[in-house]
Scaffold this motif. Structure first.
Motif, short mmCIF file in Angstrom:
data_model
loop_
_atom_site.label_atom_id
_atom_site.label_comp_id
_atom_site.label_asym_id
_atom_site.label_seq_id
_atom_site.Cartn_x
_atom_site.Cartn_y
_atom_site.Cartn_z
N HIS A 195 0.88 -1.31 -0.02
CA HIS A 195 -0.03 -0.03 0.02
C HIS A 195 0.87 1.28 0.00
O HIS A 195 1.92 1.27 0.76
CB HIS A 195 -0.95 0.13 1.17
CG HIS A 195 -2.21 -0.87 0.96
ND1 HIS A 195 -2.09 -2.18 1.18
CD2 HIS A 195 -3.46 -0.69 0.47
CE1 HIS A 195 -3.31 -2.70 0.87
NE2 HIS A 195 -3.99 -1.77 0.37
N LEU A 196 0.51 2.34 -0.68
CA LEU A 196 1.16 3.44 -0.85
C LEU A 196 0.70 4.35 0.02
O LEU A 196 -0.56 4.48 0.41
CB LEU A 196 1.09 4.00 -2.48
CG LEU A 196 1.37 2.99 -3.47
CD1 LEU A 196 1.20 3.58 -4.97
CD2 LEU A 196 3.03 2.81 -3.43
N GLN A 197 1.52 5.17 0.59
CA GLN A 197 1.32 6.53 1.46
C GLN A 197 0.95 7.37 0.48
O GLN A 197 1.36 7.51 -0.69
CB GLN A 197 2.80 6.79 2.22
CG GLN A 197 3.11 5.78 3.18
CD GLN A 197 4.56 5.99 3.93
OE1 GLN A 197 4.87 7.12 3.42
NE2 GLN A 197 4.74 5.27 4.87
N MET A 198 0.28 8.49 0.64
CA MET A 198 -0.30 9.59 0.00
C MET A 198 1.00 10.37 -0.45
O MET A 198 0.72 10.66 -1.69
CB MET A 198 -1.14 10.39 0.78
CG MET A 198 -2.49 9.86 1.15
SD MET A 198 -3.52 9.65 -0.24
CE MET A 198 -3.90 11.16 -0.84
N ARG A 253 -2.54 3.33 13.35
CA ARG A 253 -3.70 4.25 13.26
C ARG A 253 -3.66 5.72 12.58
O ARG A 253 -4.61 6.44 12.44
CB ARG A 253 -4.23 4.44 14.65
CG ARG A 253 -4.51 2.95 15.39
CD ARG A 253 -5.53 2.01 14.49
NE ARG A 253 -6.94 2.25 15.07
CZ ARG A 253 -8.09 1.60 14.43
NH1 ARG A 253 -7.61 1.27 13.19
NH2 ARG A 253 -9.18 1.81 14.80
N ARG A 254 -2.45 6.07 12.37
CA ARG A 254 -2.08 7.45 11.95
C ARG A 254 -2.18 7.33 10.38
O ARG A 254 -2.55 8.37 9.73
CB ARG A 254 -0.74 8.13 12.35
CG ARG A 254 -0.77 8.38 13.87
CD ARG A 254 0.71 8.72 14.28
NE ARG A 254 1.45 7.70 13.86
CZ ARG A 254 2.73 7.43 14.03
NH1 ARG A 254 3.36 8.69 14.36
NH2 ARG A 254 3.63 6.53 13.78
N GLY A 255 -1.92 6.22 9.74
CA GLY A 255 -1.83 6.18 8.49
C GLY A 255 -3.38 5.81 7.62
O GLY A 255 -4.15 5.13 8.37
N ILE A 256 -3.53 6.35 6.71
CA ILE A 256 -4.79 6.15 5.73
C ILE A 256 -4.33 5.71 4.49
O ILE A 256 -3.55 6.28 3.91
CB ILE A 256 -5.50 7.61 5.60
CG1 ILE A 256 -6.05 8.07 7.15
CG2 ILE A 256 -6.75 7.32 4.86
CD1 ILE A 256 -6.63 9.44 7.02
N TYR A 257 -5.08 4.57 4.18
CA TYR A 257 -4.78 3.61 2.96
C TYR A 257 -6.08 4.03 1.89
O TYR A 257 -7.11 4.41 2.40
CB TYR A 257 -4.71 2.26 3.04
CG TYR A 257 -3.61 1.61 3.66
CD1 TYR A 257 -2.25 2.41 3.66
CD2 TYR A 257 -3.68 0.60 4.24
CE1 TYR A 257 -1.30 1.97 4.02
CE2 TYR A 257 -2.44 0.12 5.04
CZ TYR A 257 -1.31 0.75 4.73
OH TYR A 257 -0.06 0.20 5.19
N THR A 258 -5.91 4.08 0.68
CA THR A 258 -6.79 4.34 -0.17
C THR A 258 -6.97 3.22 -1.29
O THR A 258 -5.76 2.79 -1.73
CB THR A 258 -6.57 5.80 -1.02
OG1 THR A 258 -6.36 6.77 -0.17
CG2 THR A 258 -7.81 6.11 -2.04
#
Length: 152
Positions: free
Chosen positions: A60-63, A99-104
């Motif tokens: 998964h890629l970070q923004m 929990r700070r990371g958001i995946y799309t």
């Protein structure tokens, strides 16, 4: 080197030709994707990049990585993600380990639209390159694009 140095002038002309080719290709693809699928080039690129993610290490890629891949700032990428999420083409969720990371991820509707748009994108790219190859100044650049082999 001075401003009139032939090497500098040639370098500048090469850059202008590359910029011209890029602009023509992007505009042609933009028109085709908008007309056929109500997608911009950036939206298509974002869906394409995100569709290649996978589970597992590095999957998964970070923004920031997504922004770099679609050549936008992080804030512009976030706005683009929000627009596509509002259309039901993407989903965001919290990283299970941080929990700070958001995946799309691309939704099923987004994957369907992407698959429908891929042939349009490829055909428009081919058409734009064929048209550009009619300009003698752009022929070497068109050949370079056609011969470029980038790992998936």
């Amino acid at each position: 080197m001075t401003a009139t140095d032939p090497a500098l002038t040639a370098l500048s002309q090469g850059w202008c030709a590359l910029s011209l080719l890029h602009g023509r290709i992007e505009a042609h693809i933009e028109r085709a994707l908008q007309a056929g699928h109500d997608l911009s080039v950036r939206e298509y690129s974002l869906l394409d990049v995100l569709s290649r993610q996978h589970d597992g290490e590095g999957g998964h890629l970070q923004m920031k990585q997504v922004a770099d891949a679609v050549v936008l700032s992080q804030s512009a990428t976030t706005r683009l993600v929000t627009r596509l999420e509002d259309r039901g083409l993407l989903q965001r969720y919290l990283c299970p380990t941080d929990r700070r990371g958001i995946y799309t991820n691309v939704s099923e509707a987004g994957l369907k639209l992407l698959e429908e748009a891929r042939p349009t994108n490829q055909a428009a790219l081919r058409e734009a390159l064929d048209t550009a190859a009619e300009d003698p100044e752009l022929v070497p650049l068109v050949r370079a694009v056609e011969e470029l082999r980038v790992p998936a």
